[in-house]
Design an enzyme around this catalytic site. Structure first.
Site, PDB file in Angstrom:
ATOM      1  N   SER A   1       0.825  -1.204   0.000  1.00 34.44           N
ATOM      2  CA  SER A   1       0.000   0.000   0.000  1.00 34.44           C
ATOM      3  C   SER A   1       0.860   1.254   0.000  1.00 34.44           C
ATOM      4  CB  SER A   1      -0.917   0.016   1.230  1.00 34.44           C
ATOM      5  OG  SER A   1      -0.253   0.548   2.359  1.00 34.44           O
ATOM      6  N   ASP A   2       0.310   2.338  -0.523  1.00 41.07           N
ATOM      7  CA  ASP A   2       0.925   3.637  -0.318  1.00 41.07           C
ATOM      8  C   ASP A   2       0.672   4.041   1.130  1.00 41.07           C
ATOM      9  OD1 ASP A   2       2.264   6.000  -0.788  1.00 41.07           O
ATOM     10  OD2 ASP A   2       1.202   6.421  -2.649  1.00 41.07           O
ATOM     11  N   TRP A   3       1.460   4.996   1.602  1.00 30.80           N
ATOM     12  CA  TRP A   3       1.334   5.417   2.999  1.00 30.80           C
ATOM     13  C   TRP A   3      -0.069   5.938   3.287  1.00 30.80           C
ATOM     14  CZ3 TRP A   3       5.944   7.931   5.948  1.00 30.80           C
ATOM     15  CH2 TRP A   3       7.053   7.071   5.896  1.00 30.80           C
TER      16      TRP A   3
END
Length: 796
Positions: free
Chosen positions: A333-335
């Site tokens: 996932s992205d942050w």
């Protein structure tokens, strides 16, 4: 399994199964005592087999090691391999690392990945990484190590790290071999500090330059981004087959997909485009890189596609990525992107629901804190997630850890080894070479450049980007950072300087020369800038020629998040810089403009009135020396734009590979064409193209250096089907070649028109090369080409 256990087990089974004992009175198998003894021995052997922990045997294939380890893990330990943590939040101080209860509560079940702390010194990073990895290997039940992450789109985001041109600049080199060398060096510098994986490169196709992350990308073209992005992944990983070579790092492609064209140019804005638009522009780059390099991981983007956020979009992550493209690496996932399913997109009621959505869609690992996937334990126990899918996700994480050698290479990270990679001649040379090839000569009226040192007594260096070399968002802090002013002074004795204007007023606690970490910009006053302009005019009037360095600092062009703006609603020069340029030109002195920036800027006045323009982007720690080498002719500029430069924000979106109906009419007050087009860039010499010809499916052209200086030219191939089944762009880049030519030298450049170069997404959304005539274009830019027709038939 240990060899003696294998032998003993085989012997017992053989004795039990041998047919010659069957039916015999004295057969010890028929004797209850012997039978019990045999069963006991078999159970003991099986217990020894389990105790042997085959996953720790480096001689076994990775697949068997993963299978063995997976069957030993409980649900909590499996979920821990899908959760990440942050090295700096909370800070892993000595007190925390030496507190068994605290460490057990944080990492007792293990942890998948550790995100970096940007505030640490190199020594702190290494010490804490060693301590944490030792804990995980020796104090947890199964001893599963973690993966240490770093940000690194143009060098490690760390202190004492080499800083190279931002991606948009580096792509303007059109030099995949150089790109691979740069990222190979970055990988080795990171690996020496214990980095196992980087969250780079950014390969989004940028179609709205208002977006603050434009400088992180390679530009507007899917094919070029794919080729340059592949070169970056090969550099990071040290191979083109997915193997992570020693002293290299795993690479993460981001962001899948549509992130480079957010609505309004606003970071994380929707990308609700048709499947065809996604296929033609935003997906192609990822597919090229996956096919060519097998990157270790892919990161979905923050945006929604067809009203479904990418982190909850099973069509993107399962149907396309896994099934259609057969991708077997990680999806991370992205942050905070899983959190945003609740907080921003508002399709999840709570983080537990968000976790289920992301997990079901195909996201393997939750960054940066793992707070969402902490709920997977309860979801698994409640039988609300597929346990087979859980095992598959965990297996992918473990596979990467084994491929990285984390179970077997247990030597602590060496501070001495990391220090040996700091400020090395190789890094400085690569940074200089990359900066020289990244800079684009946009204008050179009357061939004023290169400057003759004998012609001028005094040079005025003016502008807010002259004495400070801004290196862009996601930059590390280099040992030596050479400004434009310093670079010119290194080559010319009589230099006067004036700042001209302030861009912004607030400094940076880490480095006064980098503003990326300062959240709110403090704008300068126009009155103060007016005073600075007057002073600049006074100083510049005493010179023979003026070098004016204008553009942006990091606060004007960076990733935007809460209270940390980075997107722009216009593309003009900010902070009275146009006023500065007009005042300098009014002196009557020749004015050379140097642009320092991350996104294309609308520079209409400069384009019309300045004698010369060098587009320097944010070109890293050696920008000053590189520009000085170009300014005085030690280097012939060769960079070419990988993104179009709009005349105004009103033209956006403007890109070369538009449909025929787009830009068909001019606007009332300006042209519809860009100020500078994709592929454009001048040289100090002249290149003549001749004898464009076809031989079967090979198109060739002769390129001659007809000028007075050795140089490099970038020959570009574009294709357009003449009567396609669906509307196609007016042209699409399909190949290119960077060649070096001595004065008077001619080289033949040839391209093979393979099926892949002719394929389009047809009316049935099938990727195919249609029969018929194609317009083949070769030239020095997207707007300066020679054309020839090519008839494609399957028999060819």
């Amino acid at each position: 399994m240990q060899s003696w256990i294998k032998v003993l087990l085989k012997f017992i089974i053989t004795i039990v199964d041998r047919g010659e004992f069957k039916g015999k009175k004295n057969c010890f198998i028929k004797n209850t005592m012997y039978r019990k003894a045999a069963i006991g021995i078999i159970c003991t052997v099986l217990a020894l087999q389990s105790f042997a922990q085959s996953y720790k045997d480096a001689k076994l294939p990775v697949q068997l090691r993963v299978k063995d380890l997976l069957k030993r893990m409980n649900v909590e330990e499996k979920v821990a391999q899908l959760r990440s943590a942050h090295m700096g939040r909370p800070v892993l101080t000595d007190k925390v690392l030496n507190d068994p209860k605290k460490m057990d509560s944080l990492f007792g079940q293990g942890i998948s990945m550790m995100n970096p702390s940007f505030e640490e010194t190199m020594e702190q990073t290494i010490s804490r990484r060693n301590a944490l990895q030792n804990y995980l290997r020796t104090k947890t039940r199964l001893g599963i190590p973690t993966i240490f992450l770093d940000e690194s789109h143009h060098g490690l985001v760390a202190q004492l790290a080499d800083v190279f041109p931002t991606s948009i600049g580096l792509a303007c080199s059109w030099d995949p071999a150089l790109v691979t060398k740069v990222y190979d060096y970055i990988a080795r510098q990171g690996a020496a500090r214990g980095t196992n994986m980087v969250l780079a490169p950014v390969v989004d196709v940028t179609r709205d330059p208002r977006w603050g992350r434009t400088g992180e990308t390679f530009g507007e073209d899917p094919y070029l981004n794919g080729i340059i992005g592949s070169a970056a992944v090969i550099g990071f990983q040290g191979s083109s087959d997915g193997t992570i070579d020693p002293n290299h790092v795993a690479s993460t492609l981001k962001h899948f997909t549509g992130h480079g064209e957010p609505m309004g140019g606003n970071n994380t804005g929707p990308a609700n485009y048709s499947v065809r638009a996604l296929r033609e522009y935003h997906m192609e780059t990822f597919q090229i890189i996956i096919d060519k390099t097998n990157p270790a991981a892919i990161m979905p983007d923050y945006v929604e596609v067809d009203e479904i956020p990418a982190h909850a979009n099973s069509w993107l992550l399962k149907d396309v990525l896994r099934k259609e493209w057969n991708y077997r690496g990680l999806v991370i996932s992205d942050w905070f992107a899983i959190d945003q399913l609740k907080s921003k997109h508002q399709i999840a009621d709570n983080l537990k629901d968000a976790a289920k959505m992301a997990f079901d869609a195909g996201v393997d690992v939750d960054l940066p804190y793992g707070i969402n996937y902490n709920h997977l334990v309860a979801l698994a126990n409640e039988k609300k997630i597929d346990l087979k899918a859980l095992n598959e996700d965990v297996a992918r994480v473990l596979t990467l850890k084994f491929k990285l050698g984390l179970f077997d290479n247990i030597e602590p990270i060496s501070i001495a080894q990391a220090q040996s990679k700091i400020n090395q001649p190789e890094g400085r040379w690569l940074a200089l070479k990359a900066a020289e090839e990244s800079m684009v000569l946009l204008k050179n009226q009357n061939n004023i450049l290169p400057l003759s040192k004998d012609k001028y007594k005094t040079i005025a260096v003016v502008g807010p980007c002259a004495a400070v070399n801004y290196t862009g968002d996601y930059s590390g802090i280099s040992v030596k950072n050479v400004s434009i002013l310093e670079g010119i002074k290194n080559k010319f004795p009589n230099v006067v300087y004036a700042k001209g204007v302030d861009l912004s007023l607030n400094g940076d606690t880490i480095s006064e020369h980098n503003y990326q970490f300062i959240d709110k910009i403090q704008f300068p006053s126009e009155k103060k800038n007016e005073q600075l302009i007057n002073e600049a005019v006074r100083i510049a009037s005493q010179s023979d020629i003026i070098i004016c360095a204008v553009g942006e600092n990091e606060q004007y062009s960076r990733e935007a998040w809460d209270n940390h703006n980075g997107d722009m609603s216009d593309l003009n020069l900010q902070a009275n810089q146009d006023d500065l340029v007009k005042a300098l030109i009014a002196t009557g002195k020749p004015v050379i403009i140097y642009l320092a920036h991350a996104r294309p800027l609308s520079i209409n006045y400069i384009s019309e009135h300045a004698e010369s323009i060098v587009d320097g982007w944010f070109t890293g720690q050696e920008a000053g020396n590189a520009f000085a080498n170009i300014l005085f002719g030690d280097i012939n500029p060769s960079g070419k734009l990988t993104i179009s430069v709009p005349r105004s924000v009103g033209q956006v979106p403007v890109y070369y590979n538009h449909k025929p109906s787009q830009h068909f009419y001019d606007y009332v007050t300006e042209k519809s064409s860009p100020l500078y087009s994709f592929g454009y860039g001048l040289s100090y010499t002249n290149y003549t193209y001749s004898k464009l010809r076809l031989d079967g499916n090979v198109v060739s052209v002769d390129v001659t250096n007809s000028g007075k200086m050795t140089g490099d030219e970038i020959v570009q191939l574009y294709v357009h089907p003449k009567l396609p089944s669906v509307v196609q762009p007016v042209k699409a880049l399909k190949d290119f070649a960077r060649i070096s030519l001595n004065i008077g030298e001619t080289k033949t450049v040839s391209f093979t028109l393979s099926d892949d170069k002719l394929k389009i997404w047809d009316k049935n959304i099938q990727y195919t090369a249609e029969l018929g005539e194609y317009e083949i274009m070769i030239g020095r830019s997207s707007e300066d080409v020679q054309k020839i027709e090519y008839l494609y038939t399957k028999s060819k």
